[in-house]
Design an enzyme around this catalytic site. Structure first.
Site, PDB file in Angstrom:
ATOM      1  N   GLU A 116      44.145  84.391 -64.358  1.00 38.68           N
ATOM      2  CA  GLU A 116      43.750  85.671 -63.764  1.00 38.68           C
ATOM      3  C   GLU A 116      42.351  85.626 -63.183  1.00 38.68           C
ATOM      4  OE1 GLU A 116      46.246  88.929 -66.278  1.00 38.68           O
ATOM      5  OE2 GLU A 116      44.502  88.158 -67.294  1.00 38.68           O
ATOM      6  N   CYS A 129      35.013  87.661 -61.159  1.00 38.70           N
ATOM      7  CA  CYS A 129      35.065  87.013 -62.467  1.00 38.70           C
ATOM      8  C   CYS A 129      36.145  85.935 -62.406  1.00 38.70           C
ATOM      9  CB  CYS A 129      35.370  88.079 -63.518  1.00 38.70           C
ATOM     10  SG  CYS A 129      35.439  87.429 -65.187  1.00 38.70           S
ATOM     11  N   CYS A 136      42.502  79.130 -73.598  1.00 34.33           N
ATOM     12  CA  CYS A 136      41.219  78.647 -74.111  1.00 34.33           C
ATOM     13  C   CYS A 136      41.486  77.953 -75.438  1.00 34.33           C
ATOM     14  CB  CYS A 136      40.275  79.839 -74.322  1.00 34.33           C
ATOM     15  SG  CYS A 136      38.587  79.343 -74.697  1.00 34.33           S
ATOM     16  N   CYS A 140      37.796  82.765 -80.366  1.00 32.85           N
ATOM     17  CA  CYS A 140      36.901  83.837 -80.771  1.00 32.85           C
ATOM     18  C   CYS A 140      37.786  85.008 -81.201  1.00 32.85           C
ATOM     19  CB  CYS A 140      35.969  84.201 -79.634  1.00 32.85           C
ATOM     20  SG  CYS A 140      35.007  82.771 -79.100  1.00 32.85           S
ATOM     21  N   CYS A 143      38.674  88.040 -78.904  1.00 31.12           N
ATOM     22  CA  CYS A 143      39.025  87.775 -77.500  1.00 31.12           C
ATOM     23  C   CYS A 143      40.519  87.528 -77.345  1.00 31.12           C
ATOM     24  CB  CYS A 143      38.238  86.556 -77.014  1.00 31.12           C
ATOM     25  SG  CYS A 143      38.698  86.042 -75.353  1.00 31.12           S
ATOM     26  N   GLU A 213      36.824  78.258 -71.399  1.00 27.25           N
ATOM     27  CA  GLU A 213      35.443  77.869 -71.679  1.00 27.25           C
ATOM     28  C   GLU A 213      35.018  76.890 -70.577  1.00 27.25           C
ATOM     29  OE1 GLU A 213      32.648  78.410 -73.655  1.00 27.25           O
ATOM     30  OE2 GLU A 213      31.999  76.846 -72.273  1.00 27.25           O
ATOM     31  N   SER A 244      29.137  81.432 -68.089  1.00 29.47           N
ATOM     32  CA  SER A 244      29.054  81.907 -69.468  1.00 29.47           C
ATOM     33  C   SER A 244      29.683  80.887 -70.412  1.00 29.47           C
ATOM     34  CB  SER A 244      29.802  83.246 -69.592  1.00 29.47           C
ATOM     35  OG  SER A 244      29.811  83.672 -70.941  1.00 29.47           O
ATOM     36  N   SER A 266      27.366  83.462 -75.036  1.00 29.09           N
ATOM     37  CA  SER A 266      28.081  84.433 -75.868  1.00 29.09           C
ATOM     38  C   SER A 266      27.603  84.303 -77.301  1.00 29.09           C
ATOM     39  CB  SER A 266      29.585  84.181 -75.773  1.00 29.09           C
ATOM     40  OG  SER A 266      30.018  84.406 -74.460  1.00 29.09           O
ATOM     41  N   ASN A 345      36.264  95.567 -76.125  1.00 24.34           N
ATOM     42  CA  ASN A 345      37.453  96.044 -75.412  1.00 24.34           C
ATOM     43  C   ASN A 345      38.687  95.728 -76.243  1.00 24.34           C
ATOM     44  OD1 ASN A 345      36.238  97.018 -72.934  1.00 24.34           O
ATOM     45  ND2 ASN A 345      35.732  94.869 -72.552  1.00 24.34           N
ATOM     46  N   CYS A 388      36.353  92.587 -70.090  1.00 26.30           N
ATOM     47  CA  CYS A 388      35.977  91.369 -70.828  1.00 26.30           C
ATOM     48  C   CYS A 388      36.918  91.151 -72.005  1.00 26.30           C
ATOM     49  CB  CYS A 388      34.575  91.492 -71.428  1.00 26.30           C
ATOM     50  SG  CYS A 388      33.297  91.690 -70.242  1.00 26.30           S
TER      51      CYS A 388
HETATM   52  N1  SAH Z   1      34.532  81.445 -72.578  1.00 26.02           N
HETATM   53  C1  SAH Z   1      33.305  81.898 -72.059  1.00 26.02           C
HETATM   54  C2  SAH Z   1      33.448  82.808 -70.862  1.00 26.02           C
HETATM   55  C3  SAH Z   1      34.531  83.859 -70.857  1.00 26.02           C
HETATM   56  S1  SAH Z   1      34.430  85.290 -71.834  1.00 26.02           S
HETATM   57  C4  SAH Z   1      32.517  82.608 -73.128  1.00 26.02           C
HETATM   58  O1  SAH Z   1      33.059  82.898 -74.179  1.00 26.02           O
HETATM   59  O2  SAH Z   1      31.325  82.827 -72.902  1.00 26.02           O
HETATM   60  C5  SAH Z   1      33.299  86.449 -71.102  1.00 26.02           C
HETATM   61  C6  SAH Z   1      32.607  87.337 -72.145  1.00 26.02           C
HETATM   62  O3  SAH Z   1      33.476  88.372 -72.669  1.00 26.02           O
HETATM   63  C7  SAH Z   1      32.154  86.540 -73.352  1.00 26.02           C
HETATM   64  O4  SAH Z   1      30.874  86.899 -73.747  1.00 26.02           O
HETATM   65  C8  SAH Z   1      33.170  86.967 -74.390  1.00 26.02           C
HETATM   66  O5  SAH Z   1      32.700  86.709 -75.665  1.00 26.02           O
HETATM   67  C9  SAH Z   1      33.342  88.417 -74.082  1.00 26.02           C
HETATM   68  N2  SAH Z   1      34.527  89.001 -74.718  1.00 26.02           N
HETATM   69  C10 SAH Z   1      35.637  88.375 -75.141  1.00 26.02           C
HETATM   70  N3  SAH Z   1      36.523  89.243 -75.683  1.00 26.02           N
HETATM   71  C11 SAH Z   1      35.955  90.468 -75.594  1.00 26.02           C
HETATM   72  C12 SAH Z   1      36.399  91.777 -75.952  1.00 26.02           C
HETATM   73  N4  SAH Z   1      37.597  91.992 -76.480  1.00 26.02           N
HETATM   74  N5  SAH Z   1      35.565  92.805 -75.691  1.00 26.02           N
HETATM   75  C13 SAH Z   1      34.363  92.587 -75.113  1.00 26.02           C
HETATM   76  N6  SAH Z   1      33.905  91.388 -74.733  1.00 26.02           N
HETATM   77  C14 SAH Z   1      34.695  90.320 -74.980  1.00 26.02           C
HETATM   78 FE1  SF4 Z   2      37.439  81.313 -75.169  1.00 21.32          FE
HETATM   79 FE2  SF4 Z   2      35.301  82.731 -74.328  1.00 21.32          FE
HETATM   80 FE3  SF4 Z   2      37.481  83.981 -75.307  1.00 21.32          FE
HETATM   81 FE4  SF4 Z   2      35.883  82.592 -76.935  1.00 21.32          FE
HETATM   82  S1  SF4 Z   2      35.348  84.447 -75.774  1.00 21.32           S
HETATM   83  S2  SF4 Z   2      38.143  82.536 -76.913  1.00 21.32           S
HETATM   84  S3  SF4 Z   2      35.301  80.890 -75.630  1.00 21.32           S
HETATM   85  S4  SF4 Z   2      37.409  82.752 -73.443  1.00 21.32           S
END
Ligand code: SAH
Ligand code: SF4
Length: 415
Positions: A116, A129, A136, A140, A143, A213, A244, A266, A345, A388
């Protein structure tokens, strides 16, 4: 050591699906790579170099996909190219628009993998974005993308392709010649059209914050961003691109040296206990190591401030003490930093709640009071799951083993 929730970036064999017609897709290739493809088709090295320069301009500056319209190539040459090459785009499976103007595209690769991209229009900028992987390998806990299994890395063509497709959709390819673009563009602007930048462009910024990532797909992300930054093509300034990372410490130095864009990290937690839980890569590269790598990053490439992303999770990482500790850490490592507070989110099945607005406000104030900027990011595109951490496609249905098997079968079929 195998850490739960963390898998090293095992290179997933890319089933490079050769086109049935045998032509080569030039999308995502650098000038040199285009030249090499031309030479492989028996063009003289000097000819190849010259034609590669012209093609690069047509592809990335003009957004042209049809060789027949590349008017500075002799007609027979246009036909010759069209027999051997194509200039592709990712397939669009679905395009959605949020009530706040955010747009999300579900894209599909040649070998049927979905990923996406999201476009976020703002008063003074338009941010794309971009995804770096299908899924991934990191998990996390907050996420949605993290619940997918990695299917594979995106290729440079698929990464650059997202930017190209966004330009197509926004109708932003320049029509005039290169030097005249900035001034000529302003004249024929529709008065009612939103003015995002001095040159009228809507797509002004790129963030590598989609699925995946980026530092686990380093080479492809670097090659793609180099094409995107090339002054003879898309020409996006490195100051308008942000990568990021969840904290792949060993790759951060190389990112500074070989890519050189702005960095976002992050962080999301200030204690080992909490970060281990919510960002499991922390069990491999801890907070101290990560912050030291952040301190070294701008030195390596003169980048501006590092952005720390901090997702606000109710009763998990959002206390006054957490805010104070964050300030202390930023000071201890003398980091030129700003903090981006991201209200969590939600997505189906998530085990966390978003902090209350009062809590987010107080957290932000504590950081601001210490002289560090800590704006709260307004969630965008929540209604179409474009915010996000909400990106997730159906691709998770296939495991790595299943995919490997599929790749092998395909190879075998190709003989
Ligand atoms: N993998 C990379 C980049 C993609 S995520 C990373 O983790 O940095 C982009 C941002 O959205 C990151 O800071 C991630 O931690 C954040 N994110 C992930 N899930 C989220 C959620 N449910 N609500 C808010 N931010 C979130
Ligand atoms: Fe992967 Fe970034 Fe989501 Fe963590 S926040 S699971 S590194 S996409």
């Amino acid at each position: 050591m195998q850490i739960p929730g963390h898998i090293d970036p095992v290179p997933v064999p890319r089933a490079i699906t050769p086109r049935a017609d045998g032509r080569v897709d030039l999308l995502g290739l650098s000038r040199e790579q285009i030249g090499a493809e031309l030479e492989a088709q028996t063009l003289e090295p000097k000819q190849a170099k010259l034609r590669a320069k012209q093609l690069f301009h047509w592809l990335y500056h003009r957004g042209e996909t049809d060789f027949a319209r590349m008017t500075d190539l002799a007609k027979p040459m246009r036909g010759w190219m069209a027999e051997r090459f194509v200039v592709g785009r990712p397939d669009v499976v679905e395009a959605q628009v949020s009530s706040d103007g955010t747009r999300k595209w579900l894209l599909r690769s040649d070998d049927g993998q979905d990923y996406e991209m999201v476009f976020i229009p703002d008063a003074d900028r338009g941010t794309l974005c971009v995804s770096s992987q299908v899924g991934c390998t990191l998990n996390c806990r907050f996420c949605h993308t993290g619940t997918m299994r990695l299917v594979r890395n995106l290729t440079p063509g698929e990464i650059v392709g997202q930017v190209m497709l966004a330009r197509d959709a926004l109708g932003e390819w320049p029509k005039g010649n290169m030097a005249a673009d900035a001034s000529a563009g302003a004249d024929d602007e529709d008065d009612d059209a939103p003015q995002y930048t001095p040159d009228g462009r809507m797509l002004t910024n790129i963030v590598m914050m989609g699925m995946g990532e980026p530092l686990y797909n380093f080479d492809n992300v670097r090659d793609a961003l180099k094409v995107v930054m090339d002054g003879g093509g898309l020409a996006l300034s490195k100051r308008r691109i942000t990568l990021s990372t969840s904290g792949v410490v060993p790759m951060m130095k190389r990112a500074a040296e070989e890519i050189g864009v702005n960095l976002a990290v992050s962080l999301h937690a200030v204690t080992k206990e909490v970060r281990d839980e919510i960002v499991p890569i922390n069990r491999k590269y801890g907070i101290e190591e990560l912050l030291q790598a952040c301190a070294d990053y701008p030195k390596a490439n003169n980048a501006r401030r590092i952005t720390f992303e901090y997702v606000m999770l109710k009763d998990k990482n959002d206390s006054d003490a957490d805010a104070r500790e964050l300030v202390r850490l930023i000071r201890q490592y003398k980091l030129p930093a700003k903090v981006n507070l991201i209200p969590f989110n939600p997505w189906p099945g998530a085990i966390y709640d978003c902090s209350t607005p009062e809590r987010v406000k107080r957290f932000s104030e504590i950081i601001f009071e210490s002289g560090i900027s800590a704006p709260v990011r307004t969630p965008r595109g929540r209604d179409i799951a474009a915010a996000c951490g909400q990106l997730k496609t159906q691709a998770q249905k296939m495991s790595r083993a299943e995919l490997d098997r599929l790749a092998e079968e395909k190879q075998a079929a190709l003989g």
